[in-house]
Design a protein around this motif. Structure first.
Motif, PDB file in Angstrom:
ATOM      1  N   ILE A 198      -6.123  -5.698   0.921  1.00 14.21           N
ATOM      2  CA  ILE A 198      -7.517  -6.535   0.818  1.00 14.21           C
ATOM      3  C   ILE A 198      -6.812  -7.782  -0.231  1.00 14.21           C
ATOM      4  N   ARG A 199      -6.953  -8.873   0.503  1.00 12.01           N
ATOM      5  CA  ARG A 199      -6.253 -10.307  -0.201  1.00 12.01           C
ATOM      6  C   ARG A 199      -4.895  -9.976  -0.538  1.00 12.01           C
ATOM      7  N   GLY A 200      -4.191  -9.402   0.053  1.00  6.68           N
ATOM      8  CA  GLY A 200      -2.639  -8.993  -0.249  1.00  6.68           C
ATOM      9  C   GLY A 200      -2.464  -7.818  -1.354  1.00  6.68           C
ATOM     10  N   GLU A 201      -3.629  -7.209  -1.746  1.00  8.03           N
ATOM     11  CA  GLU A 201      -3.640  -6.136  -2.640  1.00  8.03           C
ATOM     12  C   GLU A 201      -3.751  -5.003  -2.141  1.00  8.03           C
ATOM     13  N   VAL A 202      -3.116  -3.789  -2.447  1.00  6.70           N
ATOM     14  CA  VAL A 202      -3.431  -2.259  -1.988  1.00  6.70           C
ATOM     15  C   VAL A 202      -4.671  -1.881  -2.647  1.00  6.70           C
ATOM     16  N   PRO A 203      -5.528  -1.440  -1.669  1.00  7.90           N
ATOM     17  CA  PRO A 203      -6.904  -0.977  -2.148  1.00  7.90           C
ATOM     18  C   PRO A 203      -6.892   0.263  -2.600  1.00  7.90           C
ATOM     19  N   ASP A 204      -6.552   0.380  -4.127  1.00 10.76           N
ATOM     20  CA  ASP A 204      -6.559   1.697  -4.649  1.00 10.76           C
ATOM     21  C   ASP A 204      -7.472   2.657  -4.492  1.00 10.76           C
ATOM     22  N   ALA A 205      -8.839   2.161  -4.840  1.00  6.74           N
ATOM     23  CA  ALA A 205     -10.008   3.143  -4.683  1.00  6.74           C
ATOM     24  C   ALA A 205      -9.944   3.755  -3.259  1.00  6.74           C
ATOM     25  N   THR A 206     -10.099   2.842  -2.289  1.00  9.46           N
ATOM     26  CA  THR A 206     -10.121   3.026  -0.988  1.00  9.46           C
ATOM     27  C   THR A 206      -9.337   4.129  -0.740  1.00  9.46           C
ATOM     28  N   ILE A 207      -8.003   3.932  -0.907  1.00  6.53           N
ATOM     29  CA  ILE A 207      -7.047   5.175  -0.775  1.00  6.53           C
ATOM     30  C   ILE A 207      -7.127   6.182  -1.110  1.00  6.53           C
ATOM     31  N   ALA A 208      -7.755   6.253  -2.452  1.00  7.95           N
ATOM     32  CA  ALA A 208      -7.785   7.470  -3.396  1.00  7.95           C
ATOM     33  C   ALA A 208      -9.073   8.092  -2.610  1.00  7.95           C
ATOM     34  N   ALA A 209     -10.025   7.387  -2.228  1.00  8.07           N
ATOM     35  CA  ALA A 209     -11.097   8.112  -1.411  1.00  8.07           C
ATOM     36  C   ALA A 209     -10.705   8.763  -0.072  1.00  8.07           C
ATOM     37  N   MET A 210      -9.610   7.982   0.407  1.00  3.23           N
ATOM     38  CA  MET A 210      -9.289   8.659   1.706  1.00  3.23           C
ATOM     39  C   MET A 210      -8.496  10.049   1.565  1.00  3.23           C
TER      40      MET A 210
ATOM     41  N   GLU B   3       4.687  -6.694  13.963  1.00  2.00           N
ATOM     42  CA  GLU B   3       4.585  -8.079  14.210  1.00  2.00           C
ATOM     43  C   GLU B   3       3.245  -8.435  14.210  1.00  2.00           C
ATOM     44  N   TYR B   4       2.138  -7.665  14.712  1.00  2.73           N
ATOM     45  CA  TYR B   4       0.706  -8.000  14.350  1.00  2.73           C
ATOM     46  C   TYR B   4       0.265  -7.714  13.219  1.00  2.73           C
ATOM     47  N   SER B   5       0.803  -6.694  12.235  1.00  2.00           N
ATOM     48  CA  SER B   5       0.320  -6.533  10.796  1.00  2.00           C
ATOM     49  C   SER B   5       0.735  -8.007  10.164  1.00  2.00           C
ATOM     50  N   GLU B   6       2.138  -8.188  10.416  1.00  2.00           N
ATOM     51  CA  GLU B   6       2.408  -9.547   9.665  1.00  2.00           C
ATOM     52  C   GLU B   6       1.971 -10.850  10.252  1.00  2.00           C
ATOM     53  N   LYS B   7       1.476 -10.753  11.394  1.00  9.14           N
ATOM     54  CA  LYS B   7       0.645 -11.917  11.755  1.00  9.14           C
ATOM     55  C   LYS B   7      -0.811 -12.136  11.434  1.00  9.14           C
ATOM     56  N   PHE B   8      -1.504 -10.912  11.500  1.00 10.12           N
ATOM     57  CA  PHE B   8      -2.839 -10.841  11.109  1.00 10.12           C
ATOM     58  C   PHE B   8      -3.011 -10.786   9.472  1.00 10.12           C
ATOM     59  N   ASP B   9      -2.249  -9.745   9.114  1.00 10.35           N
ATOM     60  CA  ASP B   9      -2.526  -9.380   7.547  1.00 10.35           C
ATOM     61  C   ASP B   9      -1.524  -9.921   6.801  1.00 10.35           C
ATOM     62  N   LYS B  10      -0.584 -10.531   7.142  1.00 14.61           N
ATOM     63  CA  LYS B  10       0.644 -10.903   6.273  1.00 14.61           C
ATOM     64  C   LYS B  10       1.445  -9.919   5.581  1.00 14.61           C
ATOM     65  N   PHE B  11       1.490  -8.947   6.354  1.00 17.14           N
ATOM     66  CA  PHE B  11       1.745  -7.791   5.641  1.00 17.14           C
ATOM     67  C   PHE B  11       3.078  -6.888   6.524  1.00 17.14           C
TER      68      PHE B  11
END
Length: 447
Positions: A165-177, A52-60
């Motif tokens: 980030i702005r509705g997009e999956v942050p590919d480079a960040t996840i690659a770094a993780m 619920e909070y992910s949808e409320k705060f991040d629209k996801f």
């Protein structure tokens, strides 16, 4: 940066002072209340509240925020090879530094009396949570700093969260993780991510420590959860302080001040210099650079509200004044920059000489960029391998005469403090190993 620093005992000629002269040391009442409510709700309702909070705060919203191996493979395939190569190189620099830190920590055991062994071990925590923010910028470097450092320390399980980030999956960040070695990667942000990692839900096992920067809500969540879990440190807005003399290049000073001011509108950028001429030139350069700087919306406000240029008589005065700020990043642009290593004490990290900039530390050079802010450098350093380790002690007494000696000593010492139970633990060993009768019991060790 506070009014107390502006009113320093060091004589200054101030070419620019901040328009704001105090900073909120804690969260606002509304932030505290919001965070408390979210944490309590997640503690009570688990995954449903997180969703619920992910949808409320991040629209996801998602059935599962944990990225599968297949999803991770798809994300990695989308990242350009040059970006992957750069991530791998930078992560190796971070890993080398963390490994040297680990090697500097030694376990030991000593024998203080015959058969009396005292030891120390550095034991990694079992599970850590890494938060990699994604608000204004995709801070993939934070993945290097939090995850690699934990894994080098020996943490068995690292759960890592980052938001869209702005509705997009942050590919480079996840690659770094993933390349950093995260064991679990969740596409989840904000209070809900931090709370879920700390208290646990039906699908996210709790961790023992949280690390990583974030916005005011994330910082407050870490503050409220501290004690239930460990944290790296309480982080505020990014800070930079430059000490410069007449040999510094005013254009480079201006660029470096704004490089950190772009983090956000509340990021202090301070210049302390022995040259009034240099100070005035820096202000001129800043004004020109800001005209078409892509991140001027943040940098210009930060410079206006929190920027300072202060002139002092000597470099010793500059170092003294800089210590009063206890800034997160302190850059030394002087003829002999290594002098600051001996004369300064209170800072998050030092950057010595024109060839070194704070941005290197933030992004590529290998030292950890999770550093103390808001004066916390007076009492703590930044994130390092040791934060993920618990220094524990152990003791063993194998010599009966030594145990009897400590038993008698413990009896006397404990009774001074009226701890009779403690005293008796010592008494029984002294009596048993010396074949004596206890004064307070019928139990007889003489038989």
């Amino acid at each position: 940066m506070t009014s107390a620093v502006i009113n320093s005992s060091v004589p200054t000629r101030d070419l620019k002072l901040p328009e704001r002269q105090s900073v909120e040391r804690g969260s606002t009442a509304s932030v505290r209340s919001t965070v408390e409510g979210v944490i309590d709700d997640i503690r009570n309702r688990g995954d449903a509240a997180v969703r619920e909070y992910s949808e409320k705060f991040d629209k996801f919203s998602a059935e599962s925020y944990l990225l599968t191996e297949e999803q991770l493979d798809e994300i990695m395939a989308r990242v350009p090879k040059q970006v992957i190569d750069d991530i791998v190189f930078v992560q190796e620099q971070v890993r080398v530094m963390a490994q040297k830190q680990l090697e500097s920590l030694a376990d030991f055991e000593i024998e203080t009396l015959p058969g009396v062994f005292l030891g120390q071990k550095n034991v990694p925590i079992q599970a850590a949570g890494a938060y990699i923010p994604g608000g204004k910028y995709p801070l993939l470097a934070s993945a290097h700093m939090t995850i690699i450092t934990a894994k080098v320390a020996g943490v068995q399980r690292v759960a890592a969260c980052t938001p869209k980030i702005r509705g997009e999956v942050p590919d480079a960040t996840i690659a770094a993780m993933r390349l950093a070695g995260a064991d679990e990667i969740y596409l989840l942000g904000g209070i809900q991510a931090v709370a879920a990692m700390a208290v646990g839900t039906e699908t996210i096992r709790p961790v023992n420590m949280l690390a990583g920067p974030g916005n005011a809500f994330v910082a407050e969540a870490k503050r409220q959860l501290f004690g239930e879990v460990g944290i790296d440190l309480f982080a505020g807005p990014t800070e930079v302080l430059i000490v410069a003399d007449e040999y510094a290049d005013p254009f480079i000073v201006a660029v470096d001040l704004l490089s950190q001011a772009e983090h956000g509108p509340d990021s202090p950028a301070v210049l302390i210099t022995t040259s009034e001429d240099l100070g005035r030139k820096v202000i001129e350069h800043v004004d020109k650079i800001l005209i078409d700087m892509p991140t001027r919306d943040f940098a210009a406000v930060a410079w206006k509200d929190w920027g300072e240029v202060r002139v002092v008589e000597t470099l010793d005065d500059a170092y003294t004044l800089a210590d009063e700020y206890a800034s997160e990043h302190v850059q030394i642009l002087t003829r002999n920059p290594r002098e600051a290593l001996e004369k300064m004490h209170d800072y998050g990290a030092l950057f010595l000489g024109e060839g070194t900039c704070v941005s290197y530390g933030d992004k590529v050079i290998g030292t950890n960029h999770v550093l103390p802010t808001r004066g916390a450098a007076r009492y703590t350093g930044g994130l390092w391998v040791g934060k993920y380790l618990r220094t524990v002690t152990y003791q063993e007494v194998t010599n009966t005469e030594s145990s009897a000696f400590f038993g008698e000593l413990c009896g006397r010492a404990a009774r001074v403090e009226y701890f009779e139970g403690h005293a008796r633990s010592g008494d029984v060993r002294a009596a048993k190993y010396r074949g004596q009768k206890l004064a307070w019991s019928d139990h007889d060790f003489t038989a």
